[in-house]
Design an enzyme around this catalytic site. Sequence first.
Site, PDB file in Angstrom:
ATOM      1  N   ALA A  89       7.421  65.586  40.051  1.00 57.75           N
ATOM      2  CA  ALA A  89       7.127  64.662  38.957  1.00 57.75           C
ATOM      3  C   ALA A  89       5.672  64.219  38.999  1.00 57.75           C
ATOM      4  O   ALA A  89       5.027  64.076  37.949  1.00 57.75           O
ATOM      5  CB  ALA A  89       8.059  63.456  39.039  1.00 57.75           C
ATOM      6  N   HIS A 109      10.199  70.597  36.383  1.00 50.90           N
ATOM      7  CA  HIS A 109      10.018  69.626  37.459  1.00 50.90           C
ATOM      8  C   HIS A 109      11.212  68.693  37.573  1.00 50.90           C
ATOM      9  O   HIS A 109      11.948  68.458  36.617  1.00 50.90           O
ATOM     10  CB  HIS A 109       8.731  68.825  37.265  1.00 50.90           C
ATOM     11  CG  HIS A 109       8.856  67.663  36.316  1.00 50.90           C
ATOM     12  ND1 HIS A 109       9.291  66.414  36.706  1.00 50.90           N
ATOM     13  CD2 HIS A 109       8.606  67.571  34.976  1.00 50.90           C
ATOM     14  CE1 HIS A 109       9.286  65.595  35.669  1.00 50.90           C
ATOM     15  NE2 HIS A 109       8.887  66.266  34.601  1.00 50.90           N
ATOM     16  N   CYS A 110      11.390  68.181  38.762  1.00 48.14           N
ATOM     17  CA  CYS A 110      12.290  67.057  39.013  1.00 48.14           C
ATOM     18  C   CYS A 110      11.466  66.029  39.780  1.00 48.14           C
ATOM     19  O   CYS A 110      10.268  65.927  39.556  1.00 48.14           O
ATOM     20  CB  CYS A 110      13.552  67.495  39.748  1.00 48.14           C
ATOM     21  SG  CYS A 110      13.275  68.420  41.269  1.00 48.14           S
ATOM     22  N   SER A 111      12.055  65.282  40.671  1.00 43.75           N
ATOM     23  CA  SER A 111      11.291  64.268  41.389  1.00 43.75           C
ATOM     24  C   SER A 111      10.375  64.893  42.435  1.00 43.75           C
ATOM     25  O   SER A 111       9.164  64.691  42.436  1.00 43.75           O
ATOM     26  CB  SER A 111      12.240  63.270  42.049  1.00 43.75           C
ATOM     27  OG  SER A 111      11.510  62.284  42.750  1.00 43.75           O
TER      28      SER A 111
END
Length: 404
Positions: free
Chosen positions: A260, A336-338
């Site tokens: 992120a 994306h993720c975290s």
Amino acid sequence: MARSQDGCTDSSTFWPVAVKKAANPECLPSKTMGIALSRSDKCRIVSSTGLRSSAPGENSASCSEMNGIVKPSRNDIIQGSQTNNEEELLVPALPEKADIERGYVTPQQVYNLLNAEAGEPALHDPYYMLILDCRSADRYKQSHLVTARASVTVIHPDLGCLISCVQLQEFSIILLYAEEGHSPVGSQEARADNPTLQHCFFQLSALGMDPVILLGGYSAFHSLYPFLCTPRMVLLESERRLLTIYPSEILEGALYQGSASQAQDYRIIKNLHITHVVNATAEISDAFPNVLRYLRLRLSDDAQQDLRQALPEASRFIAAALRGSPGSPGGRVLVHCSLGRSRSSVLTLGFLMEQRRWSLLHAFRWLKERRTCAAPNAGFLRQLSEYEEQLFGRRLTSLDDIRL
């Protein structure tokens, strides 16, 4: 040898990138990167009521036997982009190979090595990778790969090694590059074109090291990744921690996977020419909605999270973005993720399975070779196995073969 996913060597799938000969493969850090050697095969769509052979040129990949890492064309990236319906099943394809001389690594591989993460960015470790610039001192001062050293400061062309063998053995990867370079190492052409590089290569080899050479040299890398070249000398750990770490490049010039924080850094977005973003988080808002096109899926990194809608939706979004529209070229996508490990990985894998027609195992190996920190949770892997059966009509991968 580079390690397989379970930590053991697997010569049928990987070959070394650049590790010292004296190293024990079991003790090598995960930041060394393997190279896919799977065969190519043809892609077809099969009706659930019977087989249908591909027409000439229809959804087929080249079957030439080649060595090295894949460099897919944009047509390869988006092949089979049509959506599956309940009456169609996919016939699995295998990743195609490109002809890369042993002892060389591509600019894309070096990009992913520079941006590798294993808990934290690997580049923060001063002994992660020794990069030796074998060009003239003037060319080095003008610009060089980030963290590179002038080879004359480490390997003197006449007096020999200026850094102890013990120190050299501390490095996981030793990379050499000249201005250009495509000739096989040790050949007369290579000796004539890059005498300093050839001298360093064989001197390091004589000391028990396994150095590798950047294919195409500085010019090839700079043409693709100018933002990872600098006139500054960056050596100390404190200096390294100030470096920007970029998302992993999963498909060259097309698909990227990261965190992120990277998705919120406009300099990264601009340098990679990102046009589309898949945001797999429930908690982080889209950073640049007026500039980029987003797919927001609001997933939680929970083994119970249902992916039945998210997988095909993300796959269609990525395929359409890469394909572009009439009169408009294809874009570049960041997933994306975290942290860029679990939720983003499952969406990337789903895309590779559906649009490239790779089994879960082949897609997983491809991803891990380019983003070593990728680690979808156990529940996601089980759902990917079910998705594989949905796409191909049967499960091709045993989850026992998936090693995070």
